[in-house]
Write a protein that holds these residues in place. Sequence first.
Motif, short mmCIF file in Angstrom:
data_model
loop_
_atom_site.label_atom_id
_atom_site.label_comp_id
_atom_site.label_asym_id
_atom_site.label_seq_id
_atom_site.Cartn_x
_atom_site.Cartn_y
_atom_site.Cartn_z
N PRO A 26 -26.40 -43.72 29.68
CA PRO A 26 -26.79 -44.02 31.07
C PRO A 26 -25.90 -45.07 31.73
O PRO A 26 -25.65 -45.01 32.93
N LYS A 27 -25.40 -46.03 30.95
CA LYS A 27 -24.51 -47.03 31.53
C LYS A 27 -23.18 -46.41 31.93
O LYS A 27 -22.61 -46.75 32.96
N LEU A 29 -22.71 -43.24 32.75
CA LEU A 29 -22.91 -42.30 33.85
C LEU A 29 -23.19 -42.99 35.17
O LEU A 29 -23.10 -42.37 36.23
N SER A 30 -23.53 -44.26 35.15
CA SER A 30 -23.84 -44.96 36.38
C SER A 30 -22.59 -45.42 37.12
O SER A 30 -22.68 -45.81 38.29
N MET A 32 -19.36 -45.32 39.32
CA MET A 32 -18.86 -44.46 40.38
C MET A 32 -17.36 -44.32 40.21
O MET A 32 -16.67 -45.30 39.94
#
Length: 55
Positions: A26-27, A29-30, A32
Amino acid sequence: MPQLNPNPWLFIMIVSWLTFSLIIQPKLLSFMPTNTPSEKISMSAKSSSWPWPWT
């Protein structure tokens, strides 16, 4: 035969998989992307044929 004993390696595999899937992924994929893709207008250049001397 020790390679058939999954006791230590199964636990290590499950812990590493859970660490990746619950914490690291999740880190990652966050974030940008810095260069977002944009629509580019395709410009086709008109090229002339090469004047071959043998034709």
